[in-house]
Design a protein around this motif. Structure first.
Motif, mmCIF file in Angstrom:
data_model
loop_
_atom_site.group_PDB
_atom_site.id
_atom_site.type_symbol
_atom_site.label_atom_id
_atom_site.label_comp_id
_atom_site.label_asym_id
_atom_site.label_seq_id
_atom_site.Cartn_x
_atom_site.Cartn_y
_atom_site.Cartn_z
ATOM 1 N N GLU A 55 0.831 -1.210 0.000
ATOM 2 C CA GLU A 55 0.000 0.000 0.000
ATOM 3 C C GLU A 55 0.865 1.259 0.000
ATOM 4 O O GLU A 55 0.656 2.180 -0.776
ATOM 5 N N VAL A 56 1.852 1.286 0.865
ATOM 6 C CA VAL A 56 2.709 2.465 1.023
ATOM 7 C C VAL A 56 3.580 2.692 -0.212
ATOM 8 O O VAL A 56 3.836 3.827 -0.602
ATOM 9 N N GLU A 61 4.575 10.064 -2.004
ATOM 10 C CA GLU A 61 5.695 10.415 -1.113
ATOM 11 C C GLU A 61 6.751 9.317 -1.091
ATOM 12 O O GLU A 61 7.947 9.581 -1.177
ATOM 13 N N PHE A 62 6.308 8.083 -0.974
ATOM 14 C CA PHE A 62 7.233 6.959 -0.931
ATOM 15 C C PHE A 62 7.967 6.836 -2.264
ATOM 16 O O PHE A 62 9.187 6.689 -2.311
ATOM 17 N N SER A 63 7.221 6.916 -3.346
ATOM 18 C CA SER A 63 7.818 6.807 -4.686
ATOM 19 C C SER A 63 8.830 7.905 -4.939
ATOM 20 O O SER A 63 9.923 7.647 -5.447
ATOM 21 N N LEU A 66 12.095 7.261 -2.982
ATOM 22 C CA LEU A 66 12.899 6.132 -3.455
ATOM 23 C C LEU A 66 13.427 6.320 -4.868
ATOM 24 O O LEU A 66 14.486 5.789 -5.203
ATOM 25 N N ASP A 67 12.696 7.036 -5.697
ATOM 26 C CA ASP A 67 13.089 7.162 -7.105
ATOM 27 C C ASP A 67 14.522 7.652 -7.289
ATOM 28 O O ASP A 67 15.278 7.091 -8.084
ATOM 29 N N SER A 68 14.905 8.682 -6.547
ATOM 30 C CA SER A 68 16.255 9.207 -6.731
ATOM 31 C C SER A 68 17.306 8.193 -6.281
ATOM 32 O O SER A 68 18.342 8.030 -6.930
ATOM 33 N N GLY A 69 17.048 7.515 -5.185
ATOM 34 C CA GLY A 69 17.995 6.509 -4.698
ATOM 35 C C GLY A 69 18.123 5.338 -5.653
ATOM 36 O O GLY A 69 19.219 4.839 -5.900
#
Length: 130
Positions: A55-56, A61-63, A66-69
């Motif tokens: 779900e998260v 916000e989560f995406s 994480l996207d840059s990392g």
């Protein structure tokens, strides 16, 4: 009340307690490394069992966090030789094996403790020795 750590974090761990431990530890690392309180709250919700990781993972916000990392990792990974990639894979396998061993050791210790707690003769001996 049930401890959230007792429930598998993700169905993709397929009831693999070592993988579950590894994933939880990875989420804690992400939480500790972020300066984004909303991202940290989302991870905490997952770790505490209030929300699922699935779900998260689909929240903006989560995406975003994480996207840059993930992009940085992909760029670095592309620069590795095949030998370095193999070494990373082996390191990951060792770490996962260590997590599985940790969980198994904890289960054994817990089992021994539970067996001792259920043994009335052992309680009598403990009382006698005190």
């Amino acid at each position: 009340m049930t401890n959230p750590e007792d429930k598998p974090l993700l169905d993709v761990t397929r009831n693999d307690p070592g993988m579950d431990r590894y994933l939880r530890d990875s989420l804690r690392t992400l939480k500790d490394a972020t300066d984004n309180p909303e991202f940290a709250r989302l991870i905490d919700d997952v770790l505490q069992g209030r929300r699922s990781l699935r779900e998260v993972a689909f929240t903006p916000e989560f995406s975003r966090e994480l996207d840059s990392g993930v992009q940085q990792f992909a760029e670095q990974y592309e620069q590795l030789s095949d030998e370095e990639r193999d070494q990373l894979a082996q390191q990951g396998e060792r770490e996962l094996a260590n997590k599985r061993a940790e969980v198994e050791q904890e289960r054994r210790q817990s089992s021994v403790q539970n067996d001792e707690d259920d043994d009335p003769d052992l309680h009598e001996w403990r009382d006698f020795l005190r």
